[in-house]
Design a protein around this motif. Structure first.
Motif, PDB file in Angstrom:
ATOM      1  N   TRP A  90     -14.727  75.811  13.689  1.00 61.34           N
ATOM      2  CA  TRP A  90     -15.212  74.650  14.440  1.00 61.34           C
ATOM      3  C   TRP A  90     -15.131  73.390  13.576  1.00 61.34           C
ATOM      4  O   TRP A  90     -14.653  72.350  14.011  1.00 61.34           O
ATOM      5  CB  TRP A  90     -16.650  74.916  14.891  1.00 61.34           C
ATOM      6  N   ASP A 106      -9.664  69.931  14.680  1.00 56.83           N
ATOM      7  CA  ASP A 106      -9.420  68.508  14.891  1.00 56.83           C
ATOM      8  C   ASP A 106      -9.837  68.151  16.316  1.00 56.83           C
ATOM      9  O   ASP A 106      -9.144  68.482  17.277  1.00 56.83           O
ATOM     10  CB  ASP A 106      -7.936  68.220  14.660  1.00 56.83           C
ATOM     11  N   MET A 107     -10.970  67.454  16.428  1.00 59.02           N
ATOM     12  CA  MET A 107     -11.547  67.226  17.753  1.00 59.02           C
ATOM     13  C   MET A 107     -10.727  66.250  18.597  1.00 59.02           C
ATOM     14  O   MET A 107     -10.863  66.220  19.804  1.00 59.02           O
ATOM     15  CB  MET A 107     -12.972  66.682  17.619  1.00 59.02           C
ATOM     16  N   SER A 108      -9.902  65.441  17.949  1.00 59.88           N
ATOM     17  CA  SER A 108      -9.169  64.456  18.741  1.00 59.88           C
ATOM     18  C   SER A 108      -7.883  65.051  19.311  1.00 59.88           C
ATOM     19  O   SER A 108      -7.214  64.430  20.119  1.00 59.88           O
ATOM     20  CB  SER A 108      -8.839  63.250  17.870  1.00 59.88           C
ATOM     21  N   ASN A 109      -7.565  66.258  18.872  1.00 62.35           N
ATOM     22  CA  ASN A 109      -6.322  66.884  19.319  1.00 62.35           C
ATOM     23  C   ASN A 109      -6.620  67.804  20.502  1.00 62.35           C
ATOM     24  O   ASN A 109      -7.447  68.707  20.392  1.00 62.35           O
ATOM     25  CB  ASN A 109      -5.741  67.675  18.145  1.00 62.35           C
ATOM     26  N   ALA A 110      -5.948  67.555  21.616  1.00 62.16           N
ATOM     27  CA  ALA A 110      -6.243  68.368  22.801  1.00 62.16           C
ATOM     28  C   ALA A 110      -5.384  69.617  22.865  1.00 62.16           C
ATOM     29  O   ALA A 110      -5.636  70.501  23.660  1.00 62.16           O
ATOM     30  CB  ALA A 110      -6.027  67.536  24.057  1.00 62.16           C
ATOM     31  N   ASP A 145      -7.547  76.060  21.389  1.00 59.00           N
ATOM     32  CA  ASP A 145      -7.777  74.676  21.765  1.00 59.00           C
ATOM     33  C   ASP A 145      -9.257  74.500  22.075  1.00 59.00           C
ATOM     34  O   ASP A 145     -10.057  75.392  21.823  1.00 59.00           O
ATOM     35  CB  ASP A 145      -6.877  74.265  22.942  1.00 59.00           C
ATOM     36  N   GLY A 146      -9.615  73.316  22.572  1.00 58.99           N
ATOM     37  CA  GLY A 146     -11.027  73.026  22.790  1.00 58.99           C
ATOM     38  C   GLY A 146     -11.693  74.001  23.734  1.00 58.99           C
ATOM     39  O   GLY A 146     -12.903  74.239  23.656  1.00 58.99           O
ATOM     40  N   PRO A 190     -14.896  67.960  23.193  1.00 59.56           N
ATOM     41  CA  PRO A 190     -13.611  68.646  22.962  1.00 59.56           C
ATOM     42  C   PRO A 190     -13.134  69.436  24.173  1.00 59.56           C
ATOM     43  O   PRO A 190     -11.929  69.473  24.461  1.00 59.56           O
ATOM     44  CB  PRO A 190     -13.908  69.606  21.809  1.00 59.56           C
ATOM     45  N   ARG A 214     -11.541  67.054  26.543  1.00 60.54           N
ATOM     46  CA  ARG A 214     -10.228  66.574  26.109  1.00 60.54           C
ATOM     47  C   ARG A 214      -9.155  67.609  26.477  1.00 60.54           C
ATOM     48  O   ARG A 214      -8.107  67.277  27.022  1.00 60.54           O
ATOM     49  CB  ARG A 214     -10.274  66.336  24.603  1.00 60.54           C
ATOM     50  N   SER A 215      -9.433  68.861  26.165  1.00 65.57           N
ATOM     51  CA  SER A 215      -8.428  69.887  26.465  1.00 65.57           C
ATOM     52  C   SER A 215      -8.254  70.055  27.964  1.00 65.57           C
ATOM     53  O   SER A 215      -7.148  70.276  28.452  1.00 65.57           O
ATOM     54  CB  SER A 215      -8.837  71.216  25.845  1.00 65.57           C
TER      55      SER A 215
END
Lengths: 496, 508
Positions: free
Chosen positions: B46, B50-54, B77-78, B473, B476-477
């Motif tokens: 966790w 990388d939280m900005s990457n979906a 992924d998220g 997150p 985002r995903s």
């Protein structure tokens, strides 16, 4: 006056005969040793047999692909090489199962091992030719040896099994002979490649279809007996029950490989000629075989009979792959058997180590389910291994048979038979029930009685064989790739 | 650590193998330690995520059987990240709170193997690998139910196995067919899900394949007509079995819909909205009614868990960010809340050896801690604001409102019905007169039990009040998924459905 025939030794290409000759010579050596000195231990013969098979294996491996020899009777193509390798490999795993800790009647005769080698030679002849007469000779050599091996088990129901198998085998042989006769009448040849050439030119003649129909039906019946396809399967459970457990496991794999190779040659030819209903007959037989055998297996009380029906059902699976008549379908046949071989022989070997001289649990059966009740408490490792074999047979990934199943199903989908893949899936689900039944008995029930004697027959060699089978079952994911690519290459090289 | 996913998958398996050697008396400590290490590893995942990457992260790809297109392909992924976290957490807490003493070593080893398969399902990006873990997860669960369950355990375990096995074989044929289409179009064999995403399938193919995958996933969820195995499984399973079953195994089905059905068959998914919504509504209302009629406390929880799975299914097919994120979030809350409820029922069962509601009454007086924790979990299960359960349920209903207000109102009854049957349990078990003599001697939760539940209570309240760290997150995903589905959809209706949902989101 007849002209003398000039044959040069080179044109005979005798090397193509070498593997069979090695096996036969090995059998004769064993007989000679027996003549020279009595009362030698079975372990000597077992090891000699393994060594002879090893040389045999090497000889097959050294053959060149797509060669003919011995008056063009022998045909060494890709499928004959891989099937011979599988036959010899299966035999090599089978024969050390004779080294039990308890004495069993049949292994005290050296003739057992000689007959065994003759039988292997017979199977090799079956797969290494496309001449119908030599195929017939191979079938009969192998079958007669096999009947005797079954009867040697020296129990009343082994005799019953041997006689039953003999009768059915004789019937199958008759059908084969009649089918071949019709083929010869149609084409004037018994070499399959010539048969297919002649038939291809005569396909359009009126009234010929009925003769082709006759020949293919007769041959199909003959092989349906050998492959124990519905409705010609009725002998199989009784014969497996009468034979010793390892021999039953052997019968469910090796003779069938040989019979499948011949079937690929014969029925593949018919399908290639565009005789569509041969394909449909095989498909229907295959679907009926897998479904009905599965349903019969559900109601068995004896593990060995259950495994007998299950191997009939597996044969149905593979028969369906044959009907596809694609390179993938044929690869699937060999891949399936290569993977199924270890698991099934392993499962029968597990029955073998729990075999008693007398029936302790049930008057009627040697291996009722109750015998395995609470196996986990008595013999934890044995139970886990048997459980793995059962899961593998049920098609649970990542164990070996799963990869065979998925390849067969993929081949079916690729050939456009999605319904067939679904039928296979449903059948796998049905089959899961009877495999689970054994797992439930082993893991979830309490032992019945005689707890200390379940692994009565175990010995180091048997443990080694079972260990090897387990490894092959569990680690299948790592060797499926080389196996598939080798099989695919060999099969496509021989044009199937 | 780039290969952390492999470590996460195989660490419990290797620990399970080594566990055979560990002494019987120390097996529990061993299991808890291993599960704790696994949980910390997932926490590491966790924090290094990388939280900005979906998209997919920590991807590993090793070809296994190239001729058949099968490879060892992992990624997270998220969406999967938090399900993995929940899996490892629930395994740890389930193990810590476990009251079983019979054959404890076998139980620990089985649970560790089960953990491997569960994590494996959520990180697999190759369809065959997914299928492999999916099927393999049945075996340990079969053993757990069959060996430690109630009187009808063998029937229940076989029913569980056969149902799921049958469904997944149909799914396997679907997978093989997708691989076949992929091979036809590209000439290469591949079972990689990311490769399959690139396939644009004609609508009739999509419908058939959707149906094939639906059978596999719906039995696992379990959707309404296929749910009959679950009352037996829950009824007979030991506490730990029910906890894992409800918390994780059921999520495999809903996760499968997100990973396979939605992105691969967007048009078929949009066409399936109404039928699936109807089935989900039946699940929500019908099973809630059954839950009300139950005499057995555990069966109430079991049916309520099925009822809440209906909400998750509804959210999945809302085809917008709120619905989908809410649905994923609800998966987490359902996992933790129903897991905790099963644990609580298990604790009372160990004390009294009965789960019948009629045997209890006035427990709050003798077991205050138990009653408080039960109350919190019950509120979360009903979906009370400021608890974990509320966020997901609210988002799902909000999302589905854009699809069909009428159905949303019907689905909203789940909160009311949930309150009805849950408060009935509360009333019968905890309030009223303490008239049963045996109940007067009951001891409150001991330290082990209390401390295994307190983290769950903390999570329920924390994420109920401040869900953002988890929701962001996921969101985002999910948005990436929706954008992808929108681009891929070929029919106009599907495009409209997905786009309308997106535009309303942007307008806000």
């Amino acid at each position: 006056m007849l002209e003398p025939i000039n044959v040069s030794l080179e044109s005979l290409n005798l090397i193509t005969l070498a593997p069979m000759l090695i096996a036969i010579a090995g059998g004769l050596i064993i007989l000679i040793i027996d003549l020279l000195k009595d009362s030698l231990d079975k372990s000597l013969y077992v090891m000699l047999t393994v060594l002879i098979l090893f040389i045999d294996f090497g000889a097959v491996l050294g053959l060149n692909v797509n060669e003919r020899g011995f008056f063009d009777v022998m045909l060494i193509d890709g499928i004959s090489i891989i099937s011979q390798l599988m036959i010899i490999g299966g035999s090599m795993i089978f024969i050390p199962l004779a080294l039990t800790s308890k004495r069993f009647h049949e292994y005290s005769y050296p003739e057992f091992f000689a007959l065994f080698l003759f039988m292997v030679a017979g199977f090799q002849f079956m797969v290494a030719t496309d001449n119908l007469i030599l195929i017939f000779v191979g079938i009969e050599t192998a079958s007669l040896a096999l009947y005797t091996l079954i009867a040697l088990h020296n129990r009343s129901n082994s005799y019953e099994a041997a006689v039953k198998y003999f009768t059915m085998g004789a019937l199958a042989a008759a059908f084969f002979a009649m089918g071949s006769a019709v083929v010869y009448a149609l084409t004037g040849s018994i070499e399959l490649y010539k048969v297919s050439e002649v038939l291809a030119t005569r396909m359009n003649e009126t009234g010929l279809m009925i003769a082709i129909f006759g020949s293919s039906v007769l041959l199909l019946v003959a092989f349906a007996f050998k492959l124990s396809l519905f409705p010609f399967h009725t002998w199989a459970p009784d014969v497996y029950e009468g034979a010793s457990a390892p021999l039953a496991g052997y019968m469910s794999v090796v003779p069938k490989i040989a019979a499948f190779v011949v079937s690929i040659r014969i029925f593949g030819m018919y399908i290639d000629l565009g005789v569509e209903w041969v394909r449909w007959t095989i498909l229907i037989l295959a679907v009926l075989t897998m479904t009905l055998a599965n349903i019969m297996a559900l109601v068995q009380d004896d593990v060995k009979r259950m495994l007998a029906y299950s191997s009939i059902s597996h044969a149905g699976f593979i028969m369906a792959a044959l009907a596809l008549d694609t390179t993938e379908g044929n690869t699937a046949i060999f891949l399936y058997y290569a993977l199924f071989m270890f698991t099934n022989l392993g499962a029968f070997a597990m029955l073998w180590i729990s075999r008693h001289k007398k029936r302790r649990f049930n008057q009627r059966f040697d291996h009722p389910y109750e015998k395995f009740a609470g196996f986990i408490h008595i013999m934890p490792i044995g139970a886990v291994i048997m459980g793995l074999f059962m899961l593998s047979l049920a098609g649970v990934p990542p164990f070996s048979v799963f990869w065979g199943k998925i390849y067969v199903m993929q081949a079916a989908v690729n050939a456009g038979y999605i319904w067939l893949a679904i039928v296979m899936g449903i059948n796998s689900a049905i089959s899961a029930y009877y495999y689970l039944k054994l797992i439930v008995y082993m893991f979830l029930k309490e032992p019945v009685k005689d707890v200390d004697t379940v692994y009565y027959n175990i010995s180091k060699p048997l443990m080694a064989i079972i260990g090897f089978a387990t490894l092959a079952t569990v680690a299948a994911i790592f060797y499926v790739q080389p196996l598939v690519s080798y099989f695919y290459y060999m099969i496509s090289a021989s044009g199937y | 650590m780039d290969n952390i996913l492999s470590v996460l998958v195989f660490f419990p398996a290797i620990a399970g193998l080594l566990g055979f050697v560990v002494d019987k008396e120390s097996a529990r400590a061993y299991g808890i330690t291993v599960a704790a290490i696994e949980f910390f590893l997932s926490l590491w995942l966790w924090f290094s995520f990388d939280m900005s990457n979906a998209g997919m992260q920590f991807v590993e790809l090793i070809p296994l059987i190239p001729d058949m297109g099968i490879s060892y392909y992992l990624g997270a992924d998220g969406i999967s990240l938090f399900i993995i976290l929940m899996t490892t957490l629930m395994t740890l807490i389930g193990m810590a709170s476990m009251g079983e003493t019979k054959n404890i070593k076998n139980m620990i080893v089985t649970l560790l193997f089960l953990e491997m398969t569960m994590v494996g399902v959520f990180v697999a990006l190759d369809a065959i690998l997914f299928y492999l873990f999916w099927e393999l997860s049945l075996v340990p669960m079969l053993y757990i139910i069959g060996a430690w369950g109630g009187p009808k355990r063998i029937y229940a375990s076989i029913k569980f196995f056969l149902y799921t096995f049958t469904g997944s074989l149909v799914m396997l044929v679907g997978m093989l067919f997708v691989a076949y289409i992929y091979h036809n179009l590209t000439g290469v064999w591949s079972f990689a899900i990311t490769d399959w995403y690139a396939l644009v399938l004609p609508v009739d193919y999509q419908l058939w394949l959707f149906a094939a995958f639906f059978v596999g996933f719906a039995i696992k969820v379990p959707m309404f007509p296929f749910h009959t195995w679950i009352p037996y499984a829950h009824g007979q399973a030991p506490t730990i079995g029910s906890v894992i079953l409800a918390a994780v195994l059921l999520k495999m089905g809903t996760y499968g819909f997100i990973r396979f059905s939605l992105p691969m068959f967007p048009d078929a998914s949009v066409m399936a909205i109404t039928p699936i919504a109807v089935l989900s509504l039946i699940m929500i209302i019908y099973t809630a009614m059954i839950a009300y009629a139950q005499k057995d406390m555990k069966q109430v929880i079991a049916y309520s868990s099925v009822s809440h799975m209906g909400i998750i299914m509804l959210g999945l097919f809302a085809m917008n960010a709120e619905g989908l994120s809410g649905s994923v979030f609800q998966m987490l809350s359902h996992g933790i809340v129903s897991g905790a409820l099963f644990m609580l029922v298990g604790m009372i069962y160990e004390r009294r050896h009965t789960k019948l509601l009629s045997e209890f009454g006035g427990l709050a007086a003798v077991m205050p801690k138990f009653a408080i924790i039960f109350g919190v979990m019950l509120m979360a299960s009903v979906g009370l604001p400021l608890t974990f359960g509320f966020v997901g349920e609210f988002l799902v209903l909000l999302g589905f409102y854009k699809v069909s207000p009428m159905m949303t109102i019907l689905a909203g009854t789940s909160i009311i019905l949930g309150a009805v049957y849950m408060l009935r349990v509360m009333k019968l078990a905890f309030f009223g007169p303490l008239d049963n003599e045996e109940n007067k001697k009951l001891k409150d939760l001991n330290t082990r039990e209390t401390w295994s539940l307190i983290p769950l209570v903390a999570i329920v309240i924390w994420l109920g009040v401040y869900p953002k760290p988890v929701l962001a997150p996921i969101d985002r995903s999910v948005k990436a998924l929706l954008t992808f589905m929108d681009e891929k959809a070929i029919t106009k209706e599907a495009k409209d459905m997905i786009r309308v949902a997106k535009s309303t989101k942007e307008a806000k």
